[in-house]
Scaffold this motif. Sequence first.
Motif, PDB file in Angstrom:
ATOM      1  N   CYS A  51      10.342 -21.869 -60.648  1.00  0.00           N
ATOM      2  CA  CYS A  51      10.009 -21.921 -59.222  1.00  0.00           C
ATOM      3  C   CYS A  51      11.211 -21.593 -58.349  1.00  0.00           C
ATOM      4  O   CYS A  51      11.069 -20.913 -57.329  1.00  0.00           O
ATOM      5  CB  CYS A  51       9.428 -23.288 -58.865  1.00  0.00           C
ATOM      6  SG  CYS A  51       7.768 -23.541 -59.542  1.00  0.00           S
ATOM      7  N   THR A  52      12.393 -22.034 -58.751  1.00  0.00           N
ATOM      8  CA  THR A  52      13.599 -21.739 -57.988  1.00  0.00           C
ATOM      9  C   THR A  52      13.971 -20.263 -58.082  1.00  0.00           C
ATOM     10  O   THR A  52      14.208 -19.608 -57.073  1.00  0.00           O
ATOM     11  CB  THR A  52      14.775 -22.604 -58.482  1.00  0.00           C
ATOM     12  OG1 THR A  52      14.418 -23.977 -58.346  1.00  0.00           O
ATOM     13  CG2 THR A  52      16.035 -22.334 -57.705  1.00  0.00           C
ATOM     14  N   SER A  53      13.986 -19.733 -59.283  1.00  0.00           N
ATOM     15  CA  SER A  53      14.431 -18.346 -59.472  1.00  0.00           C
ATOM     16  C   SER A  53      13.415 -17.318 -58.982  1.00  0.00           C
ATOM     17  O   SER A  53      13.781 -16.223 -58.569  1.00  0.00           O
ATOM     18  CB  SER A  53      14.769 -18.079 -60.937  1.00  0.00           C
ATOM     19  OG  SER A  53      13.610 -18.126 -61.736  1.00  0.00           O
ATOM     20  N   GLN A  54      12.131 -17.665 -59.004  1.00  0.00           N
ATOM     21  CA  GLN A  54      11.085 -16.730 -58.604  1.00  0.00           C
ATOM     22  C   GLN A  54      10.539 -17.012 -57.197  1.00  0.00           C
ATOM     23  O   GLN A  54       9.606 -16.356 -56.745  1.00  0.00           O
ATOM     24  CB  GLN A  54       9.938 -16.749 -59.619  1.00  0.00           C
ATOM     25  CG  GLN A  54      10.355 -16.407 -61.023  1.00  0.00           C
ATOM     26  CD  GLN A  54      11.042 -15.059 -61.102  1.00  0.00           C
ATOM     27  OE1 GLN A  54      10.519 -14.061 -60.627  1.00  0.00           O
ATOM     28  NE2 GLN A  54      12.222 -15.029 -61.696  1.00  0.00           N
ATOM     29  N   GLU A  55      11.124 -18.001 -56.539  1.00  0.00           N
ATOM     30  CA  GLU A  55      10.705 -18.396 -55.191  1.00  0.00           C
ATOM     31  C   GLU A  55       9.195 -18.655 -55.127  1.00  0.00           C
ATOM     32  O   GLU A  55       8.489 -18.128 -54.275  1.00  0.00           O
ATOM     33  CB  GLU A  55      11.149 -17.360 -54.158  1.00  0.00           C
ATOM     34  CG  GLU A  55      12.653 -17.210 -54.093  1.00  0.00           C
ATOM     35  CD  GLU A  55      13.113 -16.177 -53.079  1.00  0.00           C
ATOM     36  OE1 GLU A  55      12.276 -15.480 -52.474  1.00  0.00           O
ATOM     37  OE2 GLU A  55      14.334 -16.079 -52.902  1.00  0.00           O
ATOM     38  N   GLU A  56       8.727 -19.464 -56.071  1.00  0.00           N
ATOM     39  CA  GLU A  56       7.321 -19.847 -56.133  1.00  0.00           C
ATOM     40  C   GLU A  56       7.219 -21.361 -56.077  1.00  0.00           C
ATOM     41  O   GLU A  56       8.189 -22.069 -56.329  1.00  0.00           O
ATOM     42  CB  GLU A  56       6.679 -19.332 -57.427  1.00  0.00           C
ATOM     43  CG  GLU A  56       6.632 -17.822 -57.504  1.00  0.00           C
ATOM     44  CD  GLU A  56       5.994 -17.305 -58.771  1.00  0.00           C
ATOM     45  OE1 GLU A  56       5.140 -16.433 -58.653  1.00  0.00           O
ATOM     46  OE2 GLU A  56       6.349 -17.771 -59.871  1.00  0.00           O
ATOM     47  N   THR A  57       6.037 -21.846 -55.762  1.00  0.00           N
ATOM     48  CA  THR A  57       5.790 -23.285 -55.778  1.00  0.00           C
ATOM     49  C   THR A  57       4.987 -23.623 -57.029  1.00  0.00           C
ATOM     50  O   THR A  57       4.449 -22.734 -57.692  1.00  0.00           O
ATOM     51  CB  THR A  57       4.996 -23.735 -54.527  1.00  0.00           C
ATOM     52  OG1 THR A  57       3.696 -23.154 -54.584  1.00  0.00           O
ATOM     53  CG2 THR A  57       5.701 -23.317 -53.247  1.00  0.00           C
ATOM     54  N   VAL A  58       4.887 -24.887 -57.320  1.00  0.00           N
ATOM     55  CA  VAL A  58       4.124 -25.320 -58.494  1.00  0.00           C
ATOM     56  C   VAL A  58       2.664 -24.865 -58.375  1.00  0.00           C
ATOM     57  O   VAL A  58       2.031 -24.551 -59.378  1.00  0.00           O
ATOM     58  CB  VAL A  58       4.235 -26.851 -58.675  1.00  0.00           C
ATOM     59  CG1 VAL A  58       3.337 -27.344 -59.785  1.00  0.00           C
ATOM     60  CG2 VAL A  58       5.675 -27.246 -58.946  1.00  0.00           C
ATOM     61  N   GLU A  59       2.160 -24.782 -57.161  1.00  0.00           N
ATOM     62  CA  GLU A  59       0.775 -24.328 -56.953  1.00  0.00           C
ATOM     63  C   GLU A  59       0.592 -22.856 -57.325  1.00  0.00           C
ATOM     64  O   GLU A  59      -0.527 -22.419 -57.591  1.00  0.00           O
ATOM     65  CB  GLU A  59       0.352 -24.545 -55.496  1.00  0.00           C
ATOM     66  CG  GLU A  59       0.190 -26.008 -55.117  1.00  0.00           C
ATOM     67  CD  GLU A  59       1.511 -26.690 -54.770  1.00  0.00           C
ATOM     68  OE1 GLU A  59       2.522 -26.000 -54.512  1.00  0.00           O
ATOM     69  OE2 GLU A  59       1.531 -27.923 -54.780  1.00  0.00           O
ATOM     70  N   ASP A  60       1.689 -22.066 -57.347  1.00  0.00           N
ATOM     71  CA  ASP A  60       1.625 -20.634 -57.664  1.00  0.00           C
ATOM     72  C   ASP A  60       1.590 -20.349 -59.161  1.00  0.00           C
ATOM     73  O   ASP A  60       1.278 -19.237 -59.562  1.00  0.00           O
ATOM     74  CB  ASP A  60       2.855 -19.891 -57.098  1.00  0.00           C
ATOM     75  CG  ASP A  60       2.907 -19.909 -55.585  1.00  0.00           C
ATOM     76  OD1 ASP A  60       1.839 -19.850 -54.947  1.00  0.00           O
ATOM     77  OD2 ASP A  60       4.030 -19.978 -55.038  1.00  0.00           O
ATOM     78  N   VAL A  61       1.967 -21.319 -59.976  1.00  0.00           N
ATOM     79  CA  VAL A  61       2.218 -21.042 -61.388  1.00  0.00           C
ATOM     80  C   VAL A  61       1.165 -21.650 -62.303  1.00  0.00           C
ATOM     81  O   VAL A  61       0.429 -22.565 -61.927  1.00  0.00           O
ATOM     82  CB  VAL A  61       3.624 -21.520 -61.814  1.00  0.00           C
ATOM     83  CG1 VAL A  61       4.703 -20.852 -60.984  1.00  0.00           C
ATOM     84  CG2 VAL A  61       3.743 -23.019 -61.744  1.00  0.00           C
ATOM     85  N   LYS A  62       1.125 -21.114 -63.510  1.00  0.00           N
ATOM     86  CA  LYS A  62       0.216 -21.605 -64.542  1.00  0.00           C
ATOM     87  C   LYS A  62       1.015 -21.754 -65.842  1.00  0.00           C
ATOM     88  O   LYS A  62       1.651 -20.801 -66.291  1.00  0.00           O
ATOM     89  CB  LYS A  62      -0.924 -20.616 -64.740  1.00  0.00           C
ATOM     90  CG  LYS A  62      -1.912 -21.018 -65.789  1.00  0.00           C
ATOM     91  CD  LYS A  62      -3.021 -19.992 -65.895  1.00  0.00           C
ATOM     92  CE  LYS A  62      -3.963 -20.378 -67.017  1.00  0.00           C
ATOM     93  NZ  LYS A  62      -5.037 -19.400 -67.181  1.00  0.00           N
ATOM     94  N   LEU A  63       0.991 -22.922 -66.422  1.00  0.00           N
ATOM     95  CA  LEU A  63       1.648 -23.169 -67.705  1.00  0.00           C
ATOM     96  C   LEU A  63       0.787 -22.572 -68.813  1.00  0.00           C
ATOM     97  O   LEU A  63      -0.422 -22.806 -68.856  1.00  0.00           O
ATOM     98  CB  LEU A  63       1.823 -24.669 -67.926  1.00  0.00           C
ATOM     99  CG  LEU A  63       2.319 -25.097 -69.303  1.00  0.00           C
ATOM    100  CD1 LEU A  63       3.762 -24.669 -69.506  1.00  0.00           C
ATOM    101  CD2 LEU A  63       2.164 -26.589 -69.468  1.00  0.00           C
TER     102      LEU A  63
END
Length: 88
Positions: A51-63
Amino acid sequence: MSTYTVNAYRINAYTVTIAGRERFDGEAPFAWVVDAIDIFDAIGNALRIHCTSQEETVEDVKLIGTQSFEGIPAADCGYHWNDERSSV
């Protein structure tokens, strides 16, 4: 596999695969190799890094749980992975 001990906790390498917004453009997910005491700690570490390196929030990502495991990817895994293990 790299293993060491910190404050009585055994630290191992884990691979955690996370897909961010790039998945909507057909790009492959990110595979992060991190140091952690267990898979849950590894997921937290990888999410923070991603999230830090890609400037995304947890809501943007999928594990991608099926591609997350203890250890590092095999030399012939066929994909790039990001080594974020500590140098101890």
